[in-house]
Design a protein around this motif. Structure first.
Motif, PDB file in Angstrom:
ATOM      1  N   MET A   1       0.796  -1.193   0.099  1.00  0.00           N
ATOM      2  CA  MET A   1      -0.060   0.235  -0.208  1.00  0.00           C
ATOM      3  C   MET A   1       0.951   1.357   0.127  1.00  0.00           C
ATOM      4  O   MET A   1       0.677   2.103  -0.602  1.00  0.00           O
ATOM      5  N   MET A   2       2.036   1.289   0.828  1.00  0.00           N
ATOM      6  CA  MET A   2       2.889   2.397   0.650  1.00  0.00           C
ATOM      7  C   MET A   2       3.739   2.714  -0.327  1.00  0.00           C
ATOM      8  O   MET A   2       3.815   3.912  -0.936  1.00  0.00           O
ATOM      9  N   GLN A   3       4.041   1.675  -1.103  1.00  0.00           N
ATOM     10  CA  GLN A   3       4.689   1.730  -2.507  1.00  0.00           C
ATOM     11  C   GLN A   3       3.722   2.160  -3.426  1.00  0.00           C
ATOM     12  O   GLN A   3       4.144   3.110  -4.262  1.00  0.00           O
ATOM     13  N   THR A   4       2.673   1.944  -3.367  1.00  0.00           N
ATOM     14  CA  THR A   4       1.492   2.580  -4.173  1.00  0.00           C
ATOM     15  C   THR A   4       1.264   3.940  -3.971  1.00  0.00           C
ATOM     16  O   THR A   4       1.281   4.736  -5.060  1.00  0.00           O
ATOM     17  N   LEU A   5       1.143   4.220  -2.870  1.00  0.00           N
ATOM     18  CA  LEU A   5       1.011   5.709  -2.267  1.00  0.00           C
ATOM     19  C   LEU A   5       2.272   6.588  -2.841  1.00  0.00           C
ATOM     20  O   LEU A   5       2.435   7.651  -3.390  1.00  0.00           O
ATOM     21  N   GLY A   6       3.533   5.996  -2.602  1.00  0.00           N
ATOM     22  CA  GLY A   6       4.642   6.594  -3.143  1.00  0.00           C
ATOM     23  C   GLY A   6       4.808   6.738  -4.354  1.00  0.00           C
ATOM     24  O   GLY A   6       5.245   7.531  -5.181  1.00  0.00           O
TER      25      GLY A   6
END
Length: 90
Positions: A1-6
């Motif tokens: 999820m954090m990689q997608t947001l990044g």
């Protein structure tokens, strides 16, 4: 999820970087102005909502919220005003 947001933030930053030399405001680059306005306004509202619900949140969140609010107001002005011509003061 954090990689997608990044990836989302990186892509949004690249979009802004690629249009940095273009005129923005009024009808010029309106999608860029609307996207930035929407992003900063929604995040500012979310941070404000969190700060109201939990007043003991750290000072760094207050600072980030204030920065998002400033950018939201700046993009509101950019969105609603016609851009100045480069030689308008000469």
């Amino acid at each position: 999820m954090m990689q997608t947001l990044g990836a989302l933030y990186f892509a949004f930053g690249m979009l802004n970087w690629m249009t940095k030399s273009g005129l923005i405001g009024g009808i010029y680059n309106r999608p860029i102005a609307v996207a930035n306005f929407t992003h900063f306004t929604v995040v500012a509202i979310a941070i404000l909502k969190a700060l109201i619900a939990h007043s003991a949140i750290s000072i760094s969140i207050w600072i980030i919220g204030a920065l998002y609010l400033v950018f939201a107001l700046a993009f509101t002005l950019i969105l609603l005003r016609h851009p100045l011509k480069e030689n308008s003061f000469v």
